[in-house]
Design a protein around this motif. Structure first.
Motif, PDB file in Angstrom:
ATOM      1  N   LEU A 201       0.667  -1.799   0.413  1.00 46.82           N
ATOM      2  CA  LEU A 201       0.023   0.028   0.278  1.00 46.82           C
ATOM      3  C   LEU A 201       0.499   1.480   0.134  1.00 46.82           C
ATOM      4  N   ILE A 202       2.533   0.746  -0.506  1.00 44.07           N
ATOM      5  CA  ILE A 202       3.288   2.435   0.198  1.00 44.07           C
ATOM      6  C   ILE A 202       4.063   2.155  -1.687  1.00 44.07           C
ATOM      7  N   PRO A 203       3.435   3.135  -2.535  1.00 45.56           N
ATOM      8  CA  PRO A 203       4.349   2.909  -4.219  1.00 45.56           C
ATOM      9  C   PRO A 203       5.299   3.520  -3.858  1.00 45.56           C
ATOM     10  N   ASP A 204       6.408   2.807  -4.933  1.00 43.40           N
ATOM     11  CA  ASP A 204       7.266   3.363  -4.887  1.00 43.40           C
ATOM     12  C   ASP A 204       7.910   4.932  -5.142  1.00 43.40           C
ATOM     13  N   GLU A 205       7.230   4.876  -5.888  1.00 45.44           N
ATOM     14  CA  GLU A 205       6.989   5.976  -6.257  1.00 45.44           C
ATOM     15  C   GLU A 205       7.016   7.685  -5.498  1.00 45.44           C
ATOM     16  N   ILE A 206       6.517   7.578  -4.030  1.00 43.14           N
ATOM     17  CA  ILE A 206       6.082   8.324  -3.213  1.00 43.14           C
ATOM     18  C   ILE A 206       7.699   8.892  -2.745  1.00 43.14           C
ATOM     19  N   THR A 207       8.794   8.167  -2.511  1.00 41.05           N
ATOM     20  CA  THR A 207       9.674   8.712  -1.902  1.00 41.05           C
ATOM     21  C   THR A 207      10.315  10.353  -3.220  1.00 41.05           C
ATOM     22  N   ALA A 208       9.275  10.316  -4.171  1.00 35.54           N
ATOM     23  CA  ALA A 208      10.192  11.224  -4.324  1.00 35.54           C
ATOM     24  C   ALA A 208       9.645  12.220  -4.366  1.00 35.54           C
ATOM     25  N   LEU A 209       8.419  12.378  -3.483  1.00 34.18           N
ATOM     26  CA  LEU A 209       7.760  13.758  -2.508  1.00 34.18           C
ATOM     27  C   LEU A 209       8.784  13.422  -1.732  1.00 34.18           C
ATOM     28  N   GLY A 210       9.214  13.434  -1.311  1.00 37.69           N
ATOM     29  CA  GLY A 210      10.965  14.136  -0.023  1.00 37.69           C
ATOM     30  C   GLY A 210      10.002  13.509   0.944  1.00 37.69           C
ATOM     31  N   VAL A 211       9.287  11.593   1.332  1.00 41.19           N
ATOM     32  CA  VAL A 211       8.948  11.141   2.396  1.00 41.19           C
ATOM     33  C   VAL A 211       9.582  10.089   3.346  1.00 41.19           C
ATOM     34  N   LYS A 212       9.682  10.171   4.234  1.00 41.05           N
ATOM     35  CA  LYS A 212      10.611   8.502   5.100  1.00 41.05           C
ATOM     36  C   LYS A 212       9.579   7.979   4.253  1.00 41.05           C
ATOM     37  N   VAL A 213       9.933   6.364   4.699  1.00 41.02           N
ATOM     38  CA  VAL A 213       9.147   5.271   4.689  1.00 41.02           C
ATOM     39  C   VAL A 213       9.502   4.400   5.896  1.00 41.02           C
ATOM     40  N   PHE A 214       8.253   3.480   6.221  1.00 42.27           N
ATOM     41  CA  PHE A 214       8.544   2.930   7.651  1.00 42.27           C
ATOM     42  C   PHE A 214       7.567   1.788   6.596  1.00 42.27           C
ATOM     43  N   TYR A 215       7.685   0.894   7.151  1.00 45.57           N
ATOM     44  CA  TYR A 215       6.791  -0.491   6.848  1.00 45.57           C
ATOM     45  C   TYR A 215       6.095  -1.183   8.384  1.00 45.57           C
ATOM     46  N   ASP A 216       6.590  -0.555   9.221  1.00 50.46           N
ATOM     47  CA  ASP A 216       7.117  -1.176  11.028  1.00 50.46           C
ATOM     48  C   ASP A 216       6.172   0.045  11.621  1.00 50.46           C
ATOM     49  N   LEU A 217       5.023  -0.201  11.915  1.00 52.80           N
ATOM     50  CA  LEU A 217       3.691   1.293  12.574  1.00 52.80           C
ATOM     51  C   LEU A 217       4.872   1.441  13.960  1.00 52.80           C
ATOM     52  N   LYS A 218       5.116   0.629  14.734  1.00 47.48           N
ATOM     53  CA  LYS A 218       5.665   1.051  16.096  1.00 47.48           C
ATOM     54  C   LYS A 218       7.093   2.668  15.440  1.00 47.48           C
ATOM     55  N   THR A 219       7.938   2.144  14.575  1.00 45.10           N
ATOM     56  CA  THR A 219       9.375   2.596  14.327  1.00 45.10           C
ATOM     57  C   THR A 219       8.806   3.829  13.460  1.00 45.10           C
ATOM     58  N   GLY A 220       7.245   3.951  12.179  1.00 44.65           N
ATOM     59  CA  GLY A 220       7.369   4.690  12.314  1.00 44.65           C
ATOM     60  C   GLY A 220       6.508   5.669  13.073  1.00 44.65           C
ATOM     61  N   LEU A 221       5.528   5.878  13.813  1.00 45.92           N
ATOM     62  CA  LEU A 221       4.679   6.298  15.318  1.00 45.92           C
ATOM     63  C   LEU A 221       6.121   7.285  16.029  1.00 45.92           C
ATOM     64  N   LYS A 222       7.286   6.658  15.918  1.00 43.31           N
ATOM     65  CA  LYS A 222       8.149   6.529  17.255  1.00 43.31           C
ATOM     66  C   LYS A 222       9.166   8.456  17.435  1.00 43.31           C
ATOM     67  N   ASP A 223       8.413   9.079  18.071  1.00 40.85           N
ATOM     68  CA  ASP A 223       8.541  10.632  18.386  1.00 40.85           C
ATOM     69  C   ASP A 223       7.527  11.466  17.529  1.00 40.85           C
ATOM     70  N   VAL A 224       6.140  11.446  16.959  1.00 36.37           N
ATOM     71  CA  VAL A 224       6.148  11.753  15.267  1.00 36.37           C
ATOM     72  C   VAL A 224       5.107  13.264  16.539  1.00 36.37           C
TER      73      VAL A 224
END
Ligand code: CP
Length: 313
Positions: A201-224
């Motif tokens: 559910l994360i297309p490869d091309e999304i990185t071109a928009l200047g975002v960091k990609v996380f496939y693990d929820l806990k890591t992705g939520l850390k300190d947000v």
């Protein structure tokens, strides 16, 4: 090749609202500032008196359609809501023929939602009158008023965007909300924008928009500071993107346990409609950090501001 189309006029004023991409920061802030004023004005002036607003929703909507209607009526406009199901679209009338016939009735603003990415720009290019087009969501492409109401909500809780880490979680692939919010957050200078979800559910091309990609929820939520949860858009899926709803919730649903990885004062947002126990637990959706129902009146306010602006008020 088709020439690029600008949503700004020659004086760089907002003529249509089609996308957050390349919307100038000054224009974005002008909309948020005006929305804030309108939100704090219980009986605003009838600035859209004698204006005709047509809601053309070719896809289902609760919040967007009705908040545009409330916003227009608060400012004194006449609102006509086009019922696609009982219209001549069902007899095969094309989108452009529909547009041109409605324009002939005298329209100032068309608010358009359509399943095809680019539909709003298509209507803006081919309109024959002075009518402005406001994109209320086109396919996977853009949902600019959702991004504006999200930015207003964030600004009311977190004043300095340059300090913010924002996680957008879930079905990024099919989400016009994700794309519009990424553009808006960059324009406002957010420190870090993350997208979190399963690989499917994360297309490869999304990185071109200047975002960091996380496939693990806990890591992705850390300190947000801000968590924007997204609905799983089954209506746009052909085939299976994850094994089951229960498995999705286990890995990517926001529960109290996962929320503990974000900052303790993180706010939780969701554009709606929410699927409880699919992308978010009922406990978190109803909890003290959730601003989901605060987003709704912000939607009315930003839509008032945008309609005034495209009418040059
Ligand atoms: N957020 C949003 O666009 O909701 P609706 O589909 O109900 O308009």
């Amino acid at each position: 090749m088709q020439q690029s189309f600008s949503q700004l006029d020659e004086q760089q004023h907002l003529r249509h609202l089609l996308t957050m991409h390349n919307l100038p920061k000054a224009t974005l802030l002008q909309i948020l500032d005006r929305a804030e004023v309108l939100f704090n004005t219980p009986t605003p002036s009838q600035s859209l008196l004698n204006k005709n607003i047509f809601n053309l929703f070719f896809e289902a909507s609760t919040r967007t359609r009705l908040s545009f209607e409330v916003a227009a009526k608060k400012l004194g406009a006449t609102v006509v809501s086009f019922d696609v199901g009982s219209s001549s679209v069902s007899k095969g009338e094309s989108l452009l023929d529909t547009l041109h016939n409605l324009e002939a009735m005298g329209v100032d603003i068309f608010v358009v939602r359509h399943s095809s990415s680019g539909a709003a720009e298509f209507l803006a290019r081919h309109r024959r009158s002075h009518a402005a087009i406001i994109n209320a969501g086109d396919g996977w492409h853009a949902h600019p008023t959702q991004a504006l109401l999200d930015m207003l909500t964030i600004r009311r809780h977190k004043t300095d965007f340059s300090q913010l880490k924002v996680a957008i979680v879930g079905d990024i692939r099919h989400s016009r909300v994700a794309r519009s919010n990424i553009y808006a957050l960059h324009t406002l200078g957010a420190a870090e924008i993350r997208v979190v979800g399963p690989k499917t559910l994360i297309p490869d091309e999304i990185t071109a928009l200047g975002v960091k990609v996380f496939y693990d929820l806990k890591t992705g939520l850390k300190d947000v500071d801000v968590i924007i949860m997204l609905r799983v858009q089954r209506e746009r899926m052909q085939g299976a993107y994850f094994p089951s709803t229960a498995e999705y919730f286990r890995c990517y649903g926001l529960s109290q346990e996962q929320l503990a990885y974000a900052k303790s004062d993180a706010i939780i947002m969701h554009p709606g409609p929410i699927n409880r126990e699919v992308e978010i637990s009922a406990e978190v959706a109803n909890g003290g950090q959730s601003v989901i129902l605060e987003q709704v009146p912000m939607g009315v306010a930003v839509r008032m501001a945008v309609m005034e602006m495209v009418c040059k008020i």
